[in-house]
Scaffold this active site. Structure first.
Site, PDB file in Angstrom:
ATOM      1  N   THR A 473      53.292  48.291  59.330  1.00 38.78           N
ATOM      2  CA  THR A 473      53.100  46.905  59.748  1.00 38.78           C
ATOM      3  C   THR A 473      51.726  46.666  60.367  1.00 38.78           C
ATOM      4  O   THR A 473      51.271  45.534  60.417  1.00 38.78           O
ATOM      5  CB  THR A 473      54.185  46.551  60.776  1.00 38.78           C
ATOM      6  OG1 THR A 473      54.330  47.668  61.662  1.00 38.78           O
ATOM      7  CG2 THR A 473      55.513  46.317  60.099  1.00 38.78           C
ATOM      8  N   ILE A 638      47.840  34.815  65.865  1.00 40.53           N
ATOM      9  CA  ILE A 638      47.740  35.939  64.942  1.00 40.53           C
ATOM     10  C   ILE A 638      46.738  36.942  65.514  1.00 40.53           C
ATOM     11  O   ILE A 638      45.559  36.629  65.691  1.00 40.53           O
ATOM     12  CB  ILE A 638      47.285  35.454  63.547  1.00 40.53           C
ATOM     13  CG1 ILE A 638      48.255  34.402  62.991  1.00 40.53           C
ATOM     14  CG2 ILE A 638      47.149  36.640  62.589  1.00 40.53           C
ATOM     15  CD1 ILE A 638      49.700  34.865  62.825  1.00 40.53           C
ATOM     16  N   ASN A 640      45.802  40.031  64.253  1.00 39.25           N
ATOM     17  CA  ASN A 640      44.909  40.551  63.215  1.00 39.25           C
ATOM     18  C   ASN A 640      45.203  39.843  61.891  1.00 39.25           C
ATOM     19  O   ASN A 640      46.179  40.174  61.216  1.00 39.25           O
ATOM     20  CB  ASN A 640      45.106  42.060  63.071  1.00 39.25           C
ATOM     21  CG  ASN A 640      44.137  42.669  62.065  1.00 39.25           C
ATOM     22  OD1 ASN A 640      43.408  41.953  61.367  1.00 39.25           O
ATOM     23  ND2 ASN A 640      44.131  43.980  61.985  1.00 39.25           N
ATOM     24  N   THR A 643      45.966  42.382  58.793  1.00 43.88           N
ATOM     25  CA  THR A 643      47.260  43.065  58.668  1.00 43.88           C
ATOM     26  C   THR A 643      48.403  42.048  58.660  1.00 43.88           C
ATOM     27  O   THR A 643      49.443  42.284  58.050  1.00 43.88           O
ATOM     28  CB  THR A 643      47.467  44.101  59.789  1.00 43.88           C
ATOM     29  OG1 THR A 643      47.148  43.503  61.045  1.00 43.88           O
ATOM     30  CG2 THR A 643      46.585  45.322  59.577  1.00 43.88           C
ATOM     31  N   GLN A 647      51.352  41.660  55.860  1.00 42.57           N
ATOM     32  CA  GLN A 647      52.791  41.586  56.116  1.00 42.57           C
ATOM     33  C   GLN A 647      53.434  40.460  55.322  1.00 42.57           C
ATOM     34  O   GLN A 647      54.524  40.610  54.776  1.00 42.57           O
ATOM     35  CB  GLN A 647      53.060  41.377  57.611  1.00 42.57           C
ATOM     36  CG  GLN A 647      52.947  42.643  58.420  1.00 42.57           C
ATOM     37  CD  GLN A 647      53.833  43.728  57.867  1.00 42.57           C
ATOM     38  OE1 GLN A 647      55.043  43.639  57.909  1.00 42.57           O
ATOM     39  NE2 GLN A 647      53.236  44.740  57.283  1.00 42.57           N
ATOM     40  N   GLU A 714      58.687  39.855  59.221  1.00 40.43           N
ATOM     41  CA  GLU A 714      59.848  39.466  58.424  1.00 40.43           C
ATOM     42  C   GLU A 714      59.791  38.062  57.821  1.00 40.43           C
ATOM     43  O   GLU A 714      60.378  37.807  56.774  1.00 40.43           O
ATOM     44  CB  GLU A 714      61.117  39.629  59.283  1.00 40.43           C
ATOM     45  CG  GLU A 714      61.440  41.094  59.507  1.00 40.43           C
ATOM     46  CD  GLU A 714      62.391  41.338  60.667  1.00 40.43           C
ATOM     47  OE1 GLU A 714      62.033  40.993  61.809  1.00 40.43           O
ATOM     48  OE2 GLU A 714      63.484  41.873  60.444  1.00 40.43           O
TER      49      GLU A 714
HETATM   50 MO1  MOS Z   1      63.821  45.207  60.719  1.00 39.10          MO
HETATM   51  S1  MOS Z   1      65.385  44.837  59.460  1.00 39.10           S
HETATM   52  O1  MOS Z   1      64.359  44.740  62.257  1.00 39.10           O
HETATM   53  O2  MOS Z   1      63.373  46.788  60.549  1.00 39.10           O
END
Ligand code: MOS
Length: 748
Positions: A473, A638, A640, A643, A647, A714
């Site tokens: 990440t 934000i 960076n 990166t 994501q 996510e």
């Molecule tokens: Mo995430 S599904 O909290 O790694």
């Protein structure tokens, strides 16, 4: 401040761990070379349910190099009570205990571990272990499991039960425009590039170092200590590099259990690596069925939202997700209700997978919203604006911030949405139908109490450390950037350390909270160093800073400079030398009690996004190409942009997989996952991924977390598959309500 150009929060810094990764210097769990290492290969159960009646390992033991075959019959002692096996992510039920007893709970369950001096010997011998079973009837079919569905009485701590409002049933009945349909998402497996692996280093006298593929070193440390009877201080867990996990490493998986058990038994170092096929014997995203009823007036204004969902779990644990709340929170319908149940089947327990709950629930809901747009003859984007809610419509609380309107606007402009012709099948080029669809995304902006240390050396080198994880990440880079920002040092002079249980306390990395949480902790630790450094600067001859306070100076370019007079400054190394300091080392904890943050109960904290998608469909071949996606994200500050963008790109690619490819099929007769390999379980390949454009809209939010950061791990996946599905409808006029939209479903 602006006069000082510096690398810091907002700089698109390349990954600080990038060179180590591409040169192979970065070591993953299975890559630690140890003397006298034993290799363990697990024997999988061929049945899905029943019990072991006998194990004949005579042939396996004859293979040269084999030293032991470990089973429930000869394993060393381990904890008896279930509570000793609870990991950091508490799920109601009985946690799985590998090689514990004769019970078989799922196909592929490890029933023996062959230990040998070489991997090859262990692998070959594992095929010679004869296991006999007493088989019981199993069910791995989700549709069949719905007959046993139930509303769980004991909830997971992270679960948010839906809060109903108004009288949704009555409101739906009298609505002028209605949508009433069933939606479905297939079982998916996480399939990170790196397989789950553990190398246990045996130091003697019961001390171990465990190199594990996990999202939480300290969680695994506590788990191993408690389950296998080690003292916590004798267990160190290292996960310095993790090759993706997506949630599969949130809970300790069976490889770390059997490897630790074997090391304890043999008093030797042991490595266990899952095969790709074995990656299908643990965590997976639950299959989901969701009925959605939407009622609106003729203008498309929502009057009723009714969502009922069921997701799959195992027979031994109740995994539950927030599926039905997202539409209830995001849209201003006066009436809304949701119900949720889980259905057990004889598989391993389903688990969190990138944006658990939202990736499923919000995505399916956004397909229903698209249906409502056509039913009400309103543009899909216009429909979202008509039903826009300034507040969290389910909890009735304001958001700390919600720049979703801006995301819709900027995303639509970049995509060229106003040029869309509304009718399905109305856009075409050559033999391809063109479809434009859109959807909304929503995820939590969470924060977890986290500690970090900062250590400044006399030569101006800074080390920041936290036990958090970087599963790809960008946490290393985020920590270095926050430190660079706070102390004004160039990133080349900063080392970030993480992924080690001996570092300052951090929870498991997940839920998109790591950047906000470890970032805040690093900032606090660096601020404490800054204070001491300023004191040290006062010892410099002539006192150039004249005893200035912290807010009267700027830390930049390796110097402390007076804001009021840029000509007056002290170098960091100069200050350390003047005060005769070898190091300044500070540790701090960032908790949600930090001033300026509002309580969860008073305000909702969420990220939002608007996704626009173009597909081209060859109807004769049933082939869908996702040619363009614009994902506009409102995620606070934000740290960076580089990166962070990466994501979102990854989330979008996974969303394309959810829309078109990813599906694990259950073999009802054998009780196994059928397509347990990357040849038959399809994830998007390069040819499936074309133009992806990521926008971060401006969202200033000092209330949500200390740095104003919301997290981006996510949100990129949430809603993306709906935008694809909706674009397919616009292209073809075919509404597919079951994801993934594979060729057979499209041509049906
Ligand atoms: Mo995430 S599904 O909290 O790694």
């Amino acid at each position: 401040m602006d006069a000082f150009a510096k690398v810091g929060i907002g700089t698109p810094l390349p990954r600080v761990d990038g060179v180590d990764k591409v040169t192979g210097r970065a070591r993953y769990a299975a890559e630690y070379a140890l003397p006298d290492l034993l290799y363990g290969v697990a024997v999988p159960s061929r049945i899905a349910k029943g019990r072991i009646t006998g194990i004949d390992d005579a042939l396996a033991r004859q293979v040269p190099g084999v030293v032991e075959v470990l089973t429930h019959e000869n394993r060393p002692s381990e904890a008896w009570f279930n509570r000793s096996w609870k990991d950091e992510l508490d799920i109601p039920g009985e946690p799985f205990k590998a090689l514990h007893d004769e019970k078989i709970l799922f196909a592929g369950q490890p029933v023996a571990l062959v230990l040998a001096e070489t991997f090859e010997a262990a692998r070959y011998a594992s095929t010679l272990v004869q296991v006999s079973y007493e088989e019981e009837a199993h069910n791995v079919d989700f549709q069949a499991s719905l007959a046993e569905k139930f509303e769980p009485s004991k909830k997971r701590s992270s679960f948010q039960p839906p809060k109903n409002r108004g009288d949704a049933g009555a409101a739906f009945t009298r609505s002028e425009v209605k949508v009433d349909a069933e939606y479905h998402l297939a079982t998916e497996h996480h399939n990170p590039m790196e397989m789950h692996a553990t190398t246990v280093e045996w130091h003697g006298e019961g001390k171990i170092t465990v190199y594990d593929k996990t999202q939480g070193s300290q969680g695994v440390q506590s788990f191993l200590a408690s389950a296998f009877g080690f003292s916590k201080s004798d267990v160190r867990v290292v996960n310095a590099y993790v090759g993706g996990a997506f949630g599969s490493g949130l809970r300790p998986q069976w490889q770390v259990q059997v490897a630790t058990l074997a090391a304890k038994h043999m008093k030797r170092s042991v490595r266990v690596v899952m095969t790709r096929q074995q990656m299908f014997t643990h965590a997976h995203r639950p299959e989901c069925t969701m009925s959605i009823r939407l009622g609106a007036d003729s203008s498309g204004k929502l009057n009723a939202v009714i969502t009922d969902a069921t997701t799959s779990t195992s027979r031994f644990e109740d995994n539950m997700e927030d599926i039905v709340i997202w539409g209830m929170m995001n849209y201003a319908s006066p009436n809304a209700m949701g119900t949720y149940a889980i259905a057990p089947r004889d598989t391993y327990t389903s688990a969190d997978m990138r944006a658990p709950g939202a990736a499923t629930g919000m995505t399916l809901f956004e397909i229903a919203m698209d249906e409502l747009a056509y039913a009400a003859r309103v543009d899909p984007l216009e429909l979202r604006m008509i039903n826009y809610s300034e507040v969290d419509a389910m909890n009735g609380t304001p958001f700390t911030s919600k720049a979703l309107r801006e995301a819709y606007r900027e995303g639509a402009a970049r995509f060229g949405w106003e040029r869309r012709s509304p009718e399905p099948r109305s856009m075409k080029e050559g033999r391809e139908l063109i479809g434009w669809g859109m959807a909304t995304g929503m995820w939590d902006a969470m924060f977890s109490k986290t500690s970090a240390s900062a250590k400044l050396s006399a030569n101006g080198h800074l080390e920041v450390a936290c036990a958090t994880s970087d599963i790809g990440t960008g946490t290393y880079t985020v920590m270095a950037l926050v430190a660079a920002d706070t102390l004004g040092l160039p990133p080349e002079q900063i080392t970030a350390r993480l992924g080690d249980s001996s570092l300052p306390t951090s929870p498991v990395e997940g839920g998109s909270w790591a950047a906000a949480s470890s970032g805040a902790a690093v900032q606090l630790a660096c601020q404490s160093v800054a204070k001491k450094l300023l004191k040290a600067a006062d010892k410099v001859e002539g006192r150039p800073l004249g005893g200035a306070s912290l807010d009267e100076v700027v830390f930049a370019d390796g110097r402390i400079t007076l804001k009021s007079d840029a000509g007056k400054s002290v170098g960091v190394i100069e200050a350390m030398r003047a005060a005769e300091l070898a190091v300044i080392e500070e540790e701090e904890t960032a908790s949600s009690g930090i001033s300026g943050l509002v309580s969860m109960a008073r305000k909702s904290r969420n990220t939002h996004s608007a996704i626009f998608c173009e597909v081209r469909v060859d109807e004769e071949l049933g082939q869908v190409r996702v040619t363009r996606i614009v994902n506009a994200v409102a995620a606070g500050r934000i740290i960076n942009p580089k990166t962070a963008r990466s994501q979102i790109l990854g989330g979008v690619v996974m969303g394309i997989g959810m829309a078109l490819h990813e599906e694990t099929f259950a073999d009802k007769k054998l009780g196994r996952w059928m397509n347990h390999n990357l040849a038959e379980y399809h994830v998007p390949a390069h040819a499936d991924v074309e133009a992806i454009d990521v926008i971060f809209v401006d969202e200033h939010d000092p209330e949500v977390t200390p740095l104003g950061v919301k997290g981006v791990g996510e949100i990129g996946i949430v809603g993306t598959a709906a935008a694809v599905a909706n674009a397919i409808y616009h292209a073809t006029g075919k509404r597919i309500r079951s994801l993934p939209i594979t060729i057979d479903r499209l041509m049906e």
